[in-house]
Scaffold this motif. Structure first.
Motif, PDB file in Angstrom:
ATOM      1  N   GLY A  87       0.801  -1.218   0.000  1.00  0.00           N
ATOM      2  CA  GLY A  87       0.000   0.000   0.000  1.00  0.00           C
ATOM      3  C   GLY A  87       0.830   1.262   0.000  1.00  0.00           C
ATOM      4  O   GLY A  87       0.275   2.370   0.041  1.00  0.00           O
ATOM      5  N   SER A  90      -0.222   3.637  -4.468  1.00  0.00           N
ATOM      6  CA  SER A  90      -1.601   3.320  -4.851  1.00  0.00           C
ATOM      7  C   SER A  90      -1.641   2.846  -6.297  1.00  0.00           C
ATOM      8  O   SER A  90      -0.699   3.046  -7.069  1.00  0.00           O
ATOM      9  CB  SER A  90      -2.488   4.561  -4.699  1.00  0.00           C
ATOM     10  OG  SER A  90      -2.135   5.542  -5.675  1.00  0.00           O
ATOM     11  N   GLU A  93      -1.217   5.796  -8.599  1.00  0.00           N
ATOM     12  CA  GLU A  93       0.170   6.214  -8.776  1.00  0.00           C
ATOM     13  C   GLU A  93       0.914   5.267  -9.714  1.00  0.00           C
ATOM     14  O   GLU A  93       1.728   5.691 -10.538  1.00  0.00           O
ATOM     15  CB  GLU A  93       0.867   6.269  -7.420  1.00  0.00           C
ATOM     16  CG  GLU A  93       0.389   7.424  -6.538  1.00  0.00           C
ATOM     17  CD  GLU A  93       0.935   7.342  -5.133  1.00  0.00           C
ATOM     18  OE1 GLU A  93       1.268   8.399  -4.569  1.00  0.00           O
ATOM     19  OE2 GLU A  93       1.019   6.219  -4.583  1.00  0.00           O
TER      20      GLU A  93
END
Length: 326
Positions: A87, A90, A93
């Motif tokens: 995580g 993301s 991204e």
């Protein structure tokens, strides 16, 4: 938390970027030293070579990122430290990174046009048929989606189809892209060199699948170790480590059917012969590592055979280039 730069570097997996870079540069150097070089002055524009080499690395970085996007659930088992799984990055991204590097990889190659289009304006407005490098890169982009994306077939889950989808762009297309920077690709020679690398990768690329069996099985992937079992799969991929390299000395002495006045491979025949024999011996040693204890392939992410596969591929690219320089 690691910095964003560090996380994006992990997404790009920079260790895997060197082989495509070498493949592009090697292809250009081979074309430069071949009888097919159309430039009588035999000029090699290193800024162009480095630009396209960087484009190859950018394409590979984007490919690595998109593979992690579509393999997120598989990586939860196989690669739990990867930034998408933790995580730290993301999906948005990761997609942004992917498309940025696809653009960086593809757009500059429009200006890579061989002699006699030597000015910026000439390259920009050259006939469509001269922009071969651009279309090779575009094909490479499509292969990365075909390999990973369910909408385009996701060959990653389809056994040997996955191997072909990796071997063709990283073997044939890379060599053609480098060659097209300097000379036309319509002779037998660049295709012959690319086929040698492709046949090697067709089996050798599966070395990475042995350590990923648990996650690949959970994700529905039918890799060779899953379909045939670890021991049988190790034997099935073994010929690819040895047999393709014998094509190099064959091509160095075999006459070109298009032009019998020279060989299929127009580099130094002695160096090409030595290269093929050396790689065959190295491949035989790698096969020994593979089959002496197949179960060990599943116990570590980077088994010695996987590292030898990468090193052999890079040695082949450097060896080809040297054979066309000397």
């Amino acid at each position: 938390m690691p910095s964003k730069l560090s996380l994006y570097t992990q997404l790009a997996r920079p260790f895997t970027l060197l082989p495509p870079l070498l493949g592009i540069v090697s292809g250009a150097v081979c074309a430069f030293g071949s009888v097919h070089n159309p430039d009588p002055a035999h000029r090699l524009t290193w800024p162009v070579v480095l630009t396209v080499a960087l484009c190859a690395s950018f394409m590979n970085a984007a490919s690595n990122a998109i593979n992690q996007i579509y393999d997120l659930e598989i990586d939860r088992l196989n690669k739990p430290a990867r930034p998408l799984v933790t995580g730290a990055l993301s999906l948005g991204e990761a997609w942004g990174f992917t498309w940025l590097f696809y653009v960086l990889a593809l757009v500059p190659t429009w200006l890579v046009v061989p002699h006699p289009y030597d000015t910026f304006g000439g390259k920009l407005t050259a006939p469509l048929s001269e922009h071969v490098t651009f279309f090779i890169y575009l094909a490479g982009l499509l292969f990365t989606f075909v390999y990973s994306a369910p909408q385009l077939g996701r060959t990653k889950v389809r056994g040997m189809a996955a191997n072909f989808t990796m071997a063709i762009p990283r073997g044939i297309l890379l060599k053609l892209a480098g060659w097209a920077m300097v000379a036309p690709i319509w002779s037998v020679e660049p295709w012959f060199i690319g086929t040698v690398i492709c046949l090697f990768l067709l089996g050798a690329a599966s070395t990475k699948d042995f350590a990923d069996i648990a996650g690949d099985r959970a994700g529905g992937c039918r890799t060779l170790p899953i379909v045939y079992g670890v021991e049988r799969a190790a034997w099935l991929i073994s010929p690819s480590f040895v047999l393709p390299w014998f094509l190099i000395p064959l091509g160095a002495w075999l006459r070109d059917p298009q032009n019998p006045s020279h060989a299929v491979l127009t580099g130094n025949p002695v160096l090409l012969t030595l290269l093929g024999l050396l790689l065959a011996v190295w491949g035989a040693y790698t096969v020994y590592l593979l089959v002496r204890d197949p179960a060990s392939l599943t116990e570590t992410e980077n088994h010695p055979s996987w590292r030898h596969m990468y090193l052999m591929m890079m040695a082949a690219q450097v060896g080809f280039a040297l054979a066309y320089i000397f």
